[in-house]
Design a protein around this motif. Structure first.
Motif, PDB file in Angstrom:
ATOM      1  N   GLN A 118       6.629 105.979 155.378  1.00  0.00           N
ATOM      2  CA  GLN A 118       7.487 107.037 155.445  1.00  0.00           C
ATOM      3  C   GLN A 118       8.799 106.895 154.519  1.00  0.00           C
ATOM      4  O   GLN A 118       9.418 107.914 154.144  1.00  0.00           O
ATOM      5  CB  GLN A 118       8.124 107.219 156.956  1.00  0.00           C
ATOM      6  CG  GLN A 118       7.071 107.438 157.972  1.00  0.00           C
ATOM      7  CD  GLN A 118       7.600 107.737 159.457  1.00  0.00           C
ATOM      8  OE1 GLN A 118       7.889 106.748 159.832  1.00  0.00           O
ATOM      9  NE2 GLN A 118       7.648 108.949 159.867  1.00  0.00           N
ATOM     10  N   HIS A 119       9.181 105.828 154.225  1.00  0.00           N
ATOM     11  CA  HIS A 119      10.372 105.624 153.290  1.00  0.00           C
ATOM     12  C   HIS A 119      10.178 104.439 152.185  1.00  0.00           C
ATOM     13  O   HIS A 119      10.944 103.796 152.087  1.00  0.00           O
ATOM     14  CB  HIS A 119      11.388 104.874 154.665  1.00  0.00           C
ATOM     15  CG  HIS A 119      11.546 105.777 155.690  1.00  0.00           C
ATOM     16  ND1 HIS A 119      12.056 106.850 155.935  1.00  0.00           N
ATOM     17  CD2 HIS A 119      11.166 105.354 157.066  1.00  0.00           C
ATOM     18  CE1 HIS A 119      12.165 107.498 157.110  1.00  0.00           C
ATOM     19  NE2 HIS A 119      11.677 106.440 157.526  1.00  0.00           N
ATOM     20  N   SER A 120       9.268 104.993 151.458  1.00  0.00           N
ATOM     21  CA  SER A 120       9.136 104.003 150.192  1.00  0.00           C
ATOM     22  C   SER A 120      10.423 104.189 149.390  1.00  0.00           C
ATOM     23  O   SER A 120      10.889 105.430 149.137  1.00  0.00           O
ATOM     24  CB  SER A 120       7.942 104.641 149.529  1.00  0.00           C
ATOM     25  OG  SER A 120       7.955 103.942 148.236  1.00  0.00           O
ATOM     26  N   ARG A 121      10.859 103.217 148.970  1.00  0.00           N
ATOM     27  CA  ARG A 121      12.112 103.227 148.168  1.00  0.00           C
ATOM     28  C   ARG A 121      11.552 102.966 146.578  1.00  0.00           C
ATOM     29  O   ARG A 121      12.480 103.356 145.694  1.00  0.00           O
ATOM     30  CB  ARG A 121      13.170 102.010 148.277  1.00  0.00           C
ATOM     31  CG  ARG A 121      13.561 102.183 150.001  1.00  0.00           C
ATOM     32  CD  ARG A 121      14.245 100.858 150.160  1.00  0.00           C
ATOM     33  NE  ARG A 121      13.676  99.682 150.332  1.00  0.00           N
ATOM     34  CZ  ARG A 121      14.129  98.652 150.893  1.00  0.00           C
ATOM     35  NH1 ARG A 121      15.528  98.666 151.126  1.00  0.00           N
ATOM     36  NH2 ARG A 121      13.801  97.426 151.041  1.00  0.00           N
ATOM     37  N   MET A 122      10.610 102.641 146.260  1.00  0.00           N
ATOM     38  CA  MET A 122      10.188 102.301 144.925  1.00  0.00           C
ATOM     39  C   MET A 122       8.993 103.391 144.176  1.00  0.00           C
ATOM     40  O   MET A 122       8.667 103.101 143.012  1.00  0.00           O
ATOM     41  CB  MET A 122      10.113 100.718 144.597  1.00  0.00           C
ATOM     42  CG  MET A 122      11.289 100.248 144.776  1.00  0.00           C
ATOM     43  SD  MET A 122      10.669  98.358 144.396  1.00  0.00           S
ATOM     44  CE  MET A 122      12.422  97.545 145.125  1.00  0.00           C
ATOM     45  N   GLY A 123       8.430 103.898 145.150  1.00  0.00           N
ATOM     46  CA  GLY A 123       7.167 104.755 144.782  1.00  0.00           C
ATOM     47  C   GLY A 123       7.423 105.995 144.276  1.00  0.00           C
ATOM     48  O   GLY A 123       8.643 106.504 144.160  1.00  0.00           O
ATOM     49  N   VAL A 124       6.419 106.856 143.830  1.00  0.00           N
ATOM     50  CA  VAL A 124       6.519 108.059 143.109  1.00  0.00           C
ATOM     51  C   VAL A 124       6.891 108.941 144.232  1.00  0.00           C
ATOM     52  O   VAL A 124       8.022 109.962 144.091  1.00  0.00           O
ATOM     53  CB  VAL A 124       5.140 108.367 142.593  1.00  0.00           C
ATOM     54  CG1 VAL A 124       5.246 109.935 142.048  1.00  0.00           C
ATOM     55  CG2 VAL A 124       5.101 107.618 141.029  1.00  0.00           C
ATOM     56  N   GLU A 125       6.172 108.886 145.535  1.00  0.00           N
ATOM     57  CA  GLU A 125       6.444 109.525 146.616  1.00  0.00           C
ATOM     58  C   GLU A 125       7.359 108.682 147.645  1.00  0.00           C
ATOM     59  O   GLU A 125       7.017 107.476 147.781  1.00  0.00           O
ATOM     60  CB  GLU A 125       5.241 110.223 147.217  1.00  0.00           C
ATOM     61  CG  GLU A 125       4.343 111.139 146.294  1.00  0.00           C
ATOM     62  CD  GLU A 125       3.420 110.424 145.326  1.00  0.00           C
ATOM     63  OE1 GLU A 125       3.314 108.945 145.698  1.00  0.00           O
ATOM     64  OE2 GLU A 125       2.783 110.876 144.654  1.00  0.00           O
ATOM     65  N   THR A 126       7.985 109.411 148.214  1.00  0.00           N
ATOM     66  CA  THR A 126       9.010 108.585 149.526  1.00  0.00           C
ATOM     67  C   THR A 126       7.910 108.226 150.558  1.00  0.00           C
ATOM     68  O   THR A 126       7.757 107.371 151.303  1.00  0.00           O
ATOM     69  CB  THR A 126      10.029 109.513 150.150  1.00  0.00           C
ATOM     70  OG1 THR A 126      10.974 109.700 149.027  1.00  0.00           O
ATOM     71  CG2 THR A 126      10.726 108.783 151.346  1.00  0.00           C
ATOM     72  N   THR A 127       7.058 109.349 150.860  1.00  0.00           N
ATOM     73  CA  THR A 127       5.970 109.449 151.913  1.00  0.00           C
ATOM     74  C   THR A 127       4.437 109.000 151.607  1.00  0.00           C
ATOM     75  O   THR A 127       4.057 109.740 150.559  1.00  0.00           O
ATOM     76  CB  THR A 127       6.150 110.785 152.771  1.00  0.00           C
ATOM     77  OG1 THR A 127       7.319 110.969 153.185  1.00  0.00           O
ATOM     78  CG2 THR A 127       5.170 110.856 153.989  1.00  0.00           C
ATOM     79  N   ASN A 128       3.773 108.045 152.229  1.00  0.00           N
ATOM     80  CA  ASN A 128       2.432 107.987 151.971  1.00  0.00           C
ATOM     81  C   ASN A 128       1.779 108.062 153.008  1.00  0.00           C
ATOM     82  O   ASN A 128       1.464 107.273 154.030  1.00  0.00           O
ATOM     83  CB  ASN A 128       2.482 106.626 151.363  1.00  0.00           C
ATOM     84  CG  ASN A 128       3.300 106.183 150.035  1.00  0.00           C
ATOM     85  OD1 ASN A 128       2.693 106.349 149.220  1.00  0.00           O
ATOM     86  ND2 ASN A 128       4.546 105.764 150.232  1.00  0.00           N
ATOM     87  N   GLY A 129       1.342 109.332 153.388  1.00  0.00           N
ATOM     88  CA  GLY A 129       0.717 109.762 154.527  1.00  0.00           C
ATOM     89  C   GLY A 129      -0.813 110.124 154.657  1.00  0.00           C
ATOM     90  O   GLY A 129      -1.188 110.835 155.692  1.00  0.00           O
ATOM     91  N   ASP A 130      -1.519 110.012 153.415  1.00  0.00           N
ATOM     92  CA  ASP A 130      -2.833 110.518 153.384  1.00  0.00           C
ATOM     93  C   ASP A 130      -3.943 109.274 153.665  1.00  0.00           C
ATOM     94  O   ASP A 130      -4.989 109.462 153.140  1.00  0.00           O
ATOM     95  CB  ASP A 130      -3.024 110.965 151.803  1.00  0.00           C
ATOM     96  CG  ASP A 130      -1.915 112.125 151.627  1.00  0.00           C
ATOM     97  OD1 ASP A 130      -1.773 112.903 152.616  1.00  0.00           O
ATOM     98  OD2 ASP A 130      -1.765 112.491 150.453  1.00  0.00           O
ATOM     99  N   GLY A 131      -3.770 108.627 154.860  1.00  0.00           N
ATOM    100  CA  GLY A 131      -4.528 107.751 155.118  1.00  0.00           C
ATOM    101  C   GLY A 131      -4.081 106.351 154.834  1.00  0.00           C
ATOM    102  O   GLY A 131      -3.045 106.010 154.164  1.00  0.00           O
ATOM    103  N   PHE A 132      -4.665 105.279 155.530  1.00  0.00           N
ATOM    104  CA  PHE A 132      -4.512 103.941 155.432  1.00  0.00           C
ATOM    105  C   PHE A 132      -5.622 102.962 155.590  1.00  0.00           C
ATOM    106  O   PHE A 132      -6.731 103.461 155.827  1.00  0.00           O
ATOM    107  CB  PHE A 132      -3.504 103.560 156.633  1.00  0.00           C
ATOM    108  CG  PHE A 132      -4.016 103.778 157.958  1.00  0.00           C
ATOM    109  CD1 PHE A 132      -4.723 102.698 158.459  1.00  0.00           C
ATOM    110  CD2 PHE A 132      -3.941 104.967 158.488  1.00  0.00           C
ATOM    111  CE1 PHE A 132      -5.177 102.742 159.740  1.00  0.00           C
ATOM    112  CE2 PHE A 132      -4.439 104.972 159.877  1.00  0.00           C
ATOM    113  CZ  PHE A 132      -5.069 104.055 160.274  1.00  0.00           C
ATOM    114  N   GLY A 133      -5.513 101.654 155.261  1.00  0.00           N
ATOM    115  CA  GLY A 133      -6.561 100.918 155.705  1.00  0.00           C
ATOM    116  C   GLY A 133      -6.300  99.552 155.509  1.00  0.00           C
ATOM    117  O   GLY A 133      -5.109  99.098 154.983  1.00  0.00           O
ATOM    118  N   VAL A 134      -6.812  98.475 156.256  1.00  0.00           N
ATOM    119  CA  VAL A 134      -6.503  97.034 156.189  1.00  0.00           C
ATOM    120  C   VAL A 134      -8.042  96.606 156.249  1.00  0.00           C
ATOM    121  O   VAL A 134      -9.053  96.932 156.823  1.00  0.00           O
ATOM    122  CB  VAL A 134      -5.876  96.637 157.534  1.00  0.00           C
ATOM    123  CG1 VAL A 134      -6.425  96.921 158.611  1.00  0.00           C
ATOM    124  CG2 VAL A 134      -5.514  95.102 157.043  1.00  0.00           C
ATOM    125  N   GLY A 135      -8.128  95.390 155.305  1.00  0.00           N
ATOM    126  CA  GLY A 135      -9.309  94.586 155.053  1.00  0.00           C
ATOM    127  C   GLY A 135      -9.155  93.204 155.337  1.00  0.00           C
ATOM    128  O   GLY A 135      -8.277  92.832 154.674  1.00  0.00           O
TER     129      GLY A 135
END
Length: 287
Positions: A30-47
């Motif tokens: 929700q609060h990325s400080r260094m990414g192109v977008e502040t929000t990264n909400g289009d899915g997730f994953g962990v392996g």
């Protein structure tokens, strides 16, 4: 783009990095400080790789094939992820939060991508992917092609790296993948087509890559050696609980502790493994 983290070291609960730090991966969704977008909400994953025996027993080893948990909703609102993270521990895992660059929001497009023992996460993009996609996909080994389930440039990069020998020569395979993408880009008049930070692992070692055709790559950081952090912060209980082999590689730092995070140089690769880690120069080459 996206945010990701890669952890290798003492087995810990996933929530220790996904939720607990002040700037955890879930906070970054929700609060990325260094990414192109502040929000990264289009899915997730962990392996993650499980343990064949209890971590306290001698001879403990990581299981052969990693486990995946992926979802198409925002990571910050997924209760199943929260439940899993507070009850699952691992000594080696990759986690990713997605901001789509144009391909559909669907589970098969969520990172990490898996093939056999291997996991792969990517932040960045192949410029004009729709123009280059056919030539890139046609270069994937026919025996690997049936395992491609999604439609992202990230997955195509993974399967190209597998095609070019990821199992035998990991650094060289990723360099050949990058060189091939750039060569296809030039053939189609697409200048500076590749932007990437990548983490990949076979369950034993962890590789990280930072590269872009333009020479201005997305951010990537690696944690300071635990032995150094203990000297800097002798009263911090977290550092005393982790072994010296523990490392974290992240798109952006999980907190603001002075001296804890080091930027990965432009056009470089790193290997996290038992003993001394490795940092080297990344140089794309045509296969």
């Amino acid at each position: 783009m996206c945010r990701w983290l890669a952890y290798s070291g003492s087995p810990i609960l996933l929530e220790e990095l996904l939720y607990k730090p002040v700037h955890s991966l879930i906070d970054q969704s929700q609060h990325s400080r260094m990414g192109v977008e502040t929000t990264n909400g289009d899915g997730f994953g962990v392996g993650w790789y499980g343990l064949d025996e209890a971590p306290s027993l001698p001879g403990t080893r990581r299981s052969d094939e990693p486990v995946l948990f992926r979802g198409v909703g925002p990571a910050w609102g997924d209760q199943n992820l929260r439940e899993l993270a507070r009850s699952t521990s691992s000594g080696l895992f990759l986690a990713h939060i997605r901001a789509s660059t144009g391909t559909p929001v669907q589970q098969s497009n969520c990172h990490p991508f898996r093939h056999g023992r291997w996991l792969w996460v990517h932040n960045g993009a192949i410029r004009d992917f729709s123009v280059l996609k056919r030539d890139l996909v046609m270069a994937v080994d026919p025996e690997l092609y049936p395992f491609m389930a999604g439609s992202t440039d990230s997955e195509v990069m993974f399967f190209l790296a597998l095609t070019f020998g990821l199992h035998e020569d990991t650094i060289g395979a990723v360099e050949r993948m990058a060189g091939f993408v750039e060569a296809v880009g030039r053939a189609h008049g697409v200048d500076e087509p590749l932007q990437m930070t990548v983490a990949t692992t076979d369950g034993e070692r962890l590789w990280g890559f930072r590269y872009s055709s333009i020479g201005q790559s997305r951010t990537l950081y690696v944690s300071t050696a635990l032995s150094t952090l203990r000297q800097m912060y002798p009263d911090n209980p977290v550092f005393s609980e982790l072994d010296d082999e523990t490392r974290i590689v992240v798109s952006e730092p999980l907190g603001d502790l002075k001296g804890a995070w080091n930027p990965v140089p432009e056009s470089s690769f790193g290997i996290v493994e038992a003993g001394d880690d490795t940092l080297g120069r990344f140089q794309p080459r045509e296969p």
